[in-house]
Design an enzyme around this catalytic site. Sequence first.
Site, PDB file in Angstrom:
ATOM      1  N   CYS A 339      -6.073   2.281   3.112  1.00  0.00           N
ATOM      2  CA  CYS A 339      -5.646   3.111   1.977  1.00  0.00           C
ATOM      3  C   CYS A 339      -6.088   2.450   0.684  1.00  0.00           C
ATOM      4  O   CYS A 339      -6.100   1.224   0.568  1.00  0.00           O
ATOM      5  CB  CYS A 339      -4.129   3.275   1.973  1.00  0.00           C
ATOM      6  SG  CYS A 339      -3.533   4.498   3.137  1.00  0.00           S
ATOM      7  N   GLU A 373     -11.442   3.872   6.114  1.00  0.00           N
ATOM      8  CA  GLU A 373     -10.802   4.721   7.128  1.00  0.00           C
ATOM      9  C   GLU A 373     -10.813   6.171   6.671  1.00  0.00           C
ATOM     10  O   GLU A 373     -10.601   6.474   5.503  1.00  0.00           O
ATOM     11  CB  GLU A 373      -9.368   4.221   7.351  1.00  0.00           C
ATOM     12  CG  GLU A 373      -8.618   4.907   8.475  1.00  0.00           C
ATOM     13  CD  GLU A 373      -7.236   4.298   8.689  1.00  0.00           C
ATOM     14  OE1 GLU A 373      -6.298   5.082   8.903  1.00  0.00           O
ATOM     15  OE2 GLU A 373      -7.103   3.072   8.620  1.00  0.00           O
TER      16      GLU A 373
END
Length: 449
Positions: A339, A373
Amino acid sequence: CEKPVSLRHQKLFRFPAVPLASCPLDLSYLEFFQVVSQGVNMTNEEGSSSLDAPLNVDDECDVKWRGGDQTLRARIVERRPKNYRKRKTKKDTSIPDVDSLKPDEVDYYVHYIDHDRRLDEWVTLDQFVLDSLQRSEKKEDAGEEEARKLRKRNSAQLDFGAEGAPNAESILSGGNWRGSSGDPTLAELEKEHEETTKVKNIEKIFMGGWEVECWYFSPYPEEYADCEMLYVCEFCLTYMRKKKTFRKHMASCSRRCPPGKEIYREPGLAVYELDGKNHRVYCQNLCLLSKLFLDHKTLYYDVDPFYFYIICATDDHGAHIVGYFSKEKQSAEEYNLACILTFPQYQKHGFGKFIISLSYELSKREGKTGSPEKPLSDLGKISYRSYWTHVLLNLLAKHDPKEDISIRDMSLQTGIKTEDIISTLQYLDMIKCWKGQHVVYVKQKTIED
């Protein structure tokens, strides 16, 4: 009677002009005003002022954006009585049912179609352009309505155990939501997650002297959910509902920087590395806070498998958090970032590119290539695309054009995975077919620009 009604009469009586060509010539004044009155009643029944009940969920209408002149097409997501927060704060048990209220006694939560959910907001009836109203054909029965409200209430609560630790069913993690795995169980959870996070539960936060409008739902405990303003300590990330409590906390809080190890420093900037296992409370608070500005973050509280890197602006008063990124300790997919967030009050200052660059520098020190990601948010995609473009064009500008360079060589030098390099070069229209082979074609003007 074949002549139109004079402007003087229209202005004096404020009646709309009605066609009188078919009226008999001997129409009396009384009969004339009866005809005009019927026109007024018809206008009220067919126009926007004829609403006798609140608008429904899934109705679509043009809405004045932030009360201005610009209008955007919006869909109603949720409804509540006016002054709902004040009634709830006072624990008023007589909160009326929305359908029993007048249309202008209801607040409506709208999603602007073809726009990101961070723009969603509560609006009043006077912001709707009711001439453009399109009623939803889908009718939700009482059972479905109650089930939807129940899911919404449950989503605002974290299931804490007897010792204050969150249970496994309601925990936040440092990673992204991976809804594309094909697992039907995860697909069902994703659908429920989408339903329960439709409406942001906290309007604003106050942190570090900044009042920041929140973008998305975050599963804070029930007593903190549905706050108009949540106060957050920028040093320890403790959150409070009341301004008085916040002031007392700031007067007594001894922390002036994040916990963990400082791994980088330059004038005005510092980076701290935190192990989620060793600094669990701080990292959990960070996940809750960041969820207010990230739409794709998973609802898990398991921060142990992650490292957190906190980027801070430093001055004489301490280290003020401006953003962070997290990454898995062991990633099977070789992700170097889970994140990433730069808080809204610090965006457009270059912190996003610095955070991305830091994640790749750490990968290069480990002798690996990395990739963020997936899925990335819309702002994340823009930031990464900009960073990849900048790095690759700089590399090509310094490279001797007489020597060949492969995409694999570019990956090893930059730490960027080959698939990200290829997608960026395709986006820049730099991959061409020449003599049956794909080559990277770069104009000198493109590099100079």
